[in-house]
Structures are given as C-alpha cells and as structure tokens.
Design an enzyme around this catalytic site. Structure first.
Site, mmCIF file in Angstrom:
data_model
loop_
_atom_site.group_PDB
_atom_site.id
_atom_site.type_symbol
_atom_site.label_atom_id
_atom_site.label_comp_id
_atom_site.label_asym_id
_atom_site.label_seq_id
_atom_site.Cartn_x
_atom_site.Cartn_y
_atom_site.Cartn_z
ATOM 1 C CD GLU A 175 -1.129 5.148 4.829
ATOM 2 O OE1 GLU A 175 -1.798 4.303 5.439
ATOM 3 O OE2 GLU A 175 -0.466 6.036 5.415
ATOM 4 C CB CYS B 102 -5.158 -1.129 -1.943
ATOM 5 S SG CYS B 102 -5.769 -1.525 -3.575
ATOM 6 C CB CYS C 290 -8.795 -5.337 -3.657
ATOM 7 S SG CYS C 290 -8.016 -3.752 -3.277
ATOM 8 C CD GLU D 130 -5.447 -5.909 -2.116
ATOM 9 O OE1 GLU D 130 -6.001 -6.617 -1.260
ATOM 10 O OE2 GLU D 130 -5.090 -4.727 -1.896
ATOM 11 C CG ASN E 267 -0.425 -0.204 2.524
ATOM 12 O OD1 ASN E 267 0.590 -0.877 2.708
ATOM 13 N ND2 ASN E 267 -1.067 0.369 3.528
ATOM 14 C CB CYS F 177 -11.750 -3.903 0.074
ATOM 15 S SG CYS F 177 -11.004 -3.092 -1.365
#
Length: 124
Positions: A31, A40, A76, A42, A29, A73
């Site tokens: 940010e 993310c 993803c 993925e 990830n 999620c």
C-alpha cells in the site's frame, strides 16, 4: 502475504505462481498513502517473475490474510493473462479454472502485432 505492507487497510494479500521452469514466484500487496499507487499482490508477483529470470506462469493462487482464496480483479486478470496466457490455471473460490474461463476472449500481445492488424498498429 507475510510480506504485505498494509498500514491503511490492514488487509494483507499474498500471491504465488508456478513458472514453466519449475520456480515459484510470489507477491504481496504494497500500500501507499496515495492509494492510487498501491501495488496489488499480482503486480509484485509479476515483478518477481521478471526479477528472477522471466518465463511463463502456469498456475496461480491468491489469498487473503486468513488464507481464503481471492478472485483477481479485472486489471490483475489482464496482467496474469499477459504472462501466462489462456492455459494459466487459476485457483478460484469455485475451484481450479484456466485463464480462458476467467478472462474469455482476452486482449493480448498478439492483437498488437502487425500480422494481426494487417498494416501494423493503428495511428491516432
């Protein structure tokens, strides 16, 4: 996850997948101060997939900073389905399962083909 950039959440996530040609691709990830544009693990994994030659994902795992398996999620799951299909095996906290269980009856590229819709993509 060692390459994660997490100055805001301090929650590193790493992802790795096996590609159909035997390569391993990975992601972490990344940010951003504008939280909505955070990437993310993925997403960076799929970028690695294409930057290293493409192919189909066949097995996937995602872990947190403590090495605990995470559940992708919904966004993803859709991303992984696009590049691995129903047979992609995911390591989930409950065990290994195919994408067809994780994202049943998934929407994908086949739904956009003119053959699948009869007269081509719908016009809005």
């Amino acid at each position: 996850m060692h390459y994660a950039y997490v100055p805001y959440s301090s929650y590193p996530v790493g992802a790795a997948a096996l590609v159909d040609d035997g390569r391993i691709v990975s992601g972490a990830n990344i940010e951003n101060a504008s939280f909505g544009v955070t990437l993310c693990a993925e997403c960076s994994l799929v970028s690695d997939l294409f930057m290293s030659g493409g192919g189909r994902l066949v097995a996937f795992d995602c872990v947190d900073g403590a090495g605990q398996t995470l559940v992708p999620c919904g966004r993803c799951r859709q991303l992984l389905f696009e590049h691995g299909g129903n047979d992609l095996m995911l390591n989930m906290p409950s065990g290994k399962v195919p994408m067809s269980v994780v994202l049943p009856e998934a929407f994908g590229p086949d739904h956009l083909s003119s053959d699948a819709q009869g007269a081509g993509p719908a016009k809005h």
